[in-house]
Scaffold this active site. Sequence first.
Site, PDB file in Angstrom:
ATOM      1  N   VAL A  19       0.844  -1.208   0.000  1.00 33.33           N
ATOM      2  CA  VAL A  19       0.000   0.000   0.000  1.00 33.33           C
ATOM      3  C   VAL A  19       0.876   1.253   0.000  1.00 33.33           C
ATOM      4  O   VAL A  19       0.659   2.182  -0.789  1.00 33.33           O
ATOM      5  CB  VAL A  19      -0.941   0.005   1.233  1.00 33.33           C
ATOM      6  CG1 VAL A  19      -1.732   1.312   1.299  1.00 33.33           C
ATOM      7  CG2 VAL A  19      -1.885  -1.189   1.172  1.00 33.33           C
ATOM      8  N   VAL A  38      -5.962  20.486  -2.797  1.00 31.58           N
ATOM      9  CA  VAL A  38      -5.755  20.824  -1.384  1.00 31.58           C
ATOM     10  C   VAL A  38      -5.612  22.333  -1.196  1.00 31.58           C
ATOM     11  O   VAL A  38      -6.059  22.902  -0.199  1.00 31.58           O
ATOM     12  CB  VAL A  38      -4.497  20.090  -0.853  1.00 31.58           C
ATOM     13  CG1 VAL A  38      -4.070  20.616   0.512  1.00 31.58           C
ATOM     14  CG2 VAL A  38      -4.755  18.588  -0.789  1.00 31.58           C
ATOM     15  N   ARG A  50      11.993  -0.470   7.728  1.00 24.57           N
ATOM     16  CA  ARG A  50      12.974  -1.237   8.499  1.00 24.57           C
ATOM     17  C   ARG A  50      14.347  -1.210   7.819  1.00 24.57           C
ATOM     18  O   ARG A  50      15.368  -1.124   8.478  1.00 24.57           O
ATOM     19  CB  ARG A  50      12.487  -2.671   8.681  1.00 24.57           C
ATOM     20  CG  ARG A  50      12.537  -3.107  10.134  1.00 24.57           C
ATOM     21  CD  ARG A  50      11.961  -4.481  10.331  1.00 24.57           C
ATOM     22  NE  ARG A  50      10.497  -4.451  10.244  1.00 24.57           N
ATOM     23  CZ  ARG A  50       9.740  -5.526  10.081  1.00 24.57           C
ATOM     24  NH1 ARG A  50      10.277  -6.715   9.967  1.00 24.57           N
ATOM     25  NH2 ARG A  50       8.438  -5.430  10.037  1.00 24.57           N
ATOM     26  N   GLU A 135     -10.254   5.662   6.436  1.00 25.85           N
ATOM     27  CA  GLU A 135     -11.158   5.071   5.435  1.00 25.85           C
ATOM     28  C   GLU A 135     -10.631   3.739   4.899  1.00 25.85           C
ATOM     29  O   GLU A 135     -11.401   2.819   4.592  1.00 25.85           O
ATOM     30  CB  GLU A 135     -11.336   6.063   4.275  1.00 25.85           C
ATOM     31  CG  GLU A 135     -12.274   5.615   3.190  1.00 25.85           C
ATOM     32  CD  GLU A 135     -13.718   5.492   3.655  1.00 25.85           C
ATOM     33  OE1 GLU A 135     -14.315   6.527   4.001  1.00 25.85           O
ATOM     34  OE2 GLU A 135     -14.233   4.354   3.691  1.00 25.85           O
ATOM     35  N   VAL A 138     -11.315  -0.332   6.421  1.00 27.86           N
ATOM     36  CA  VAL A 138     -12.420  -1.256   6.153  1.00 27.86           C
ATOM     37  C   VAL A 138     -12.802  -1.170   4.685  1.00 27.86           C
ATOM     38  O   VAL A 138     -13.104  -0.091   4.186  1.00 27.86           O
ATOM     39  CB  VAL A 138     -13.660  -0.925   7.018  1.00 27.86           C
ATOM     40  CG1 VAL A 138     -14.776  -1.928   6.732  1.00 27.86           C
ATOM     41  CG2 VAL A 138     -13.308  -0.921   8.496  1.00 27.86           C
ATOM     42  N   GLY A 140     -11.142  -1.436   1.904  1.00 32.94           N
ATOM     43  CA  GLY A 140     -10.179  -0.845   0.968  1.00 32.94           C
ATOM     44  C   GLY A 140     -10.652   0.408   0.279  1.00 32.94           C
ATOM     45  O   GLY A 140     -10.844   1.453   0.906  1.00 32.94           O
ATOM     46  N   ILE A 142     -13.426   1.220  -1.057  1.00 32.40           N
ATOM     47  CA  ILE A 142     -14.856   1.583  -1.055  1.00 32.40           C
ATOM     48  C   ILE A 142     -15.103   2.738  -0.090  1.00 32.40           C
ATOM     49  O   ILE A 142     -14.811   2.624   1.101  1.00 32.40           O
ATOM     50  CB  ILE A 142     -15.728   0.379  -0.632  1.00 32.40           C
ATOM     51  CG1 ILE A 142     -15.426  -0.845  -1.505  1.00 32.40           C
ATOM     52  CG2 ILE A 142     -17.199   0.747  -0.708  1.00 32.40           C
ATOM     53  CD1 ILE A 142     -16.106  -2.117  -1.040  1.00 32.40           C
ATOM     54  N   LYS A 211     -13.075  -5.510  11.441  1.00 34.00           N
ATOM     55  CA  LYS A 211     -13.824  -4.565  10.608  1.00 34.00           C
ATOM     56  C   LYS A 211     -15.259  -4.414  11.121  1.00 34.00           C
ATOM     57  O   LYS A 211     -15.826  -3.314  11.086  1.00 34.00           O
ATOM     58  CB  LYS A 211     -13.785  -5.032   9.151  1.00 34.00           C
ATOM     59  CG  LYS A 211     -12.369  -4.909   8.546  1.00 34.00           C
ATOM     60  CD  LYS A 211     -12.235  -5.660   7.242  1.00 34.00           C
ATOM     61  CE  LYS A 211     -10.842  -5.497   6.633  1.00 34.00           C
ATOM     62  NZ  LYS A 211     -10.597  -6.399   5.496  1.00 34.00           N
ATOM     63  N   GLY A 310      -5.603  -4.679  -1.828  1.00 35.10           N
ATOM     64  CA  GLY A 310      -4.687  -4.427  -2.940  1.00 35.10           C
ATOM     65  C   GLY A 310      -4.056  -3.049  -2.808  1.00 35.10           C
ATOM     66  O   GLY A 310      -4.622  -2.148  -2.181  1.00 35.10           O
TER      67      GLY A 310
HETATM   68  N1  HSE Z   1      -6.805  -9.602   4.140  1.00 29.22           N
HETATM   69  C1  HSE Z   1      -7.786  -8.632   3.794  1.00 29.22           C
HETATM   70  C2  HSE Z   1      -8.779  -9.255   2.808  1.00 29.22           C
HETATM   71  C3  HSE Z   1      -7.116  -7.421   3.193  1.00 29.22           C
HETATM   72  O1  HSE Z   1      -8.598 -10.397   2.387  1.00 29.22           O
HETATM   73  O2  HSE Z   1      -9.751  -8.610   2.490  1.00 29.22           O
HETATM   74  C4  HSE Z   1      -7.721  -6.116   3.538  1.00 29.22           C
HETATM   75  O3  HSE Z   1      -7.987  -5.910   4.861  1.00 29.22           O
END
Ligand code: HSE
Length: 436
Positions: A19, A38, A50, A135, A138, A140, A142, A211, A310
């Site tokens: 991400v 903005v 890391r 946002e 939960v 992704g 949407i 979630k 994703g």
């Molecule tokens: N592991 C989660 C899924 C990814 O499969 O939807 C997003 O939280």
Amino acid sequence: MQDGAKGSLKIAMLGCGVVGSEVARLLTEQADDLAARVGRPLELAGIAVRRPSRPRGDLPVDPALFTDDAAGLVTRPDIDVVIEVIGGIEPARSLILSALESGASVVTANKALLAEDAATLFAAADKYGEDLYYEAAVAGAIPLLRPLRESLAGDRVRRVLGIVNGTTNYILTRMTESGAGFAEALEEAQALGYAEADPTADVEGFDAAAKAAILASLAFHSRVTASDVHREGITEVTSADIASAREMGCVVKLLAIAELSDDGQGIGVRAHPAMIPLSHPLAGVREAFNAVFVECEAAGELVFYGRGAGGAPTASAVLGDLVAVARHKVSGGRGPGESAYADLRVRPMGDTHTRYHVSLDVADRAGVLAQVASAFAEHEVSIESVRQDMHGSDDAELVIVTHRASDAALSATVEALRSLEIVRDVRSVMRVEGTA
Ligand code: HSE
């Protein structure tokens, strides 16, 4: 766009994985558009990882921005917004708290942390007058949390029913459409990159439960944590369950459910596999897609659908939050915050009322149906339908669908059924959702 870096807002990012690297790419490639939206340029001023010296392919980011000093980065006085995409509880929580205390707003995708300790994070955001947006935590890409927090703030949400885990939705879709068993479908999901090498968080329902806690908190203006959520994964879902669902005109989905209790004084929050009718809007949500069905008093039924995971889809949600909090920095003040004023308690799972599908292997002889029906009647669970399929000359499968009953009553019924001599096996018990 303003001149030079003087007027820019400085962005720090924690993590640069799937991400984070998409966020960095979009921030760089869309810099002019973002600045115009903005009102000031957004400047990526540091990325904590890391291993700062690790080669990062064609990521269009100055390698000098990488550091392993996350604590130093979030407390830099010039940082305006911190994006947290490392996940997990620690060090994410400490870093977010330090960032807020140091005067930075925070954008995070960290569902596990929000589901465990949102109270501490929101209290810090309030104390230091900063935004804390999430946002991406939960479903992704949407847009879901902002509609719940803002667009529906004048309505009364009754129920949220969601497919919020793409991995399990992919597995259940394969089991439904190709007849694969759970293990085979999981292997396929892993080969395609939809499931992690260790799939526990997804297949055991931990991700969906986290979630569900976040959705319940927002929908019902209360504080719900993952430990409040009744959780069951999909590892026990069998091909027979999928076939039974099909015979009933249903499909099996892993659902996150948050609902107001019948008396309106409490909430039920759960994540578990369930049958839903093929006519329900969530039934057609296939493969790794997510969708959330929201029932409101005034708005009626709403459906939110799209990609729940994703790099690029999740980065879209992160960038949307970044633009929002950056606009607040430019105009002064904060955006709408969280509200937990209703303080509704989560009811025990036993108080949940829904319909059930129960499949039993029984001996086929006189009085069997009467004994089975008595077990339901004794626990005040009303039967809606019964189907019997013969298995050889002495055995039968009984498939019983109930009217709405409490989870406690259904569990007691199943215990009673198990103790009957004529019941050879309780093959499956599954809730039926998405019906009146
Ligand atoms: N592991 C989660 C899924 C990814 O499969 O939807 C997003 O939280």
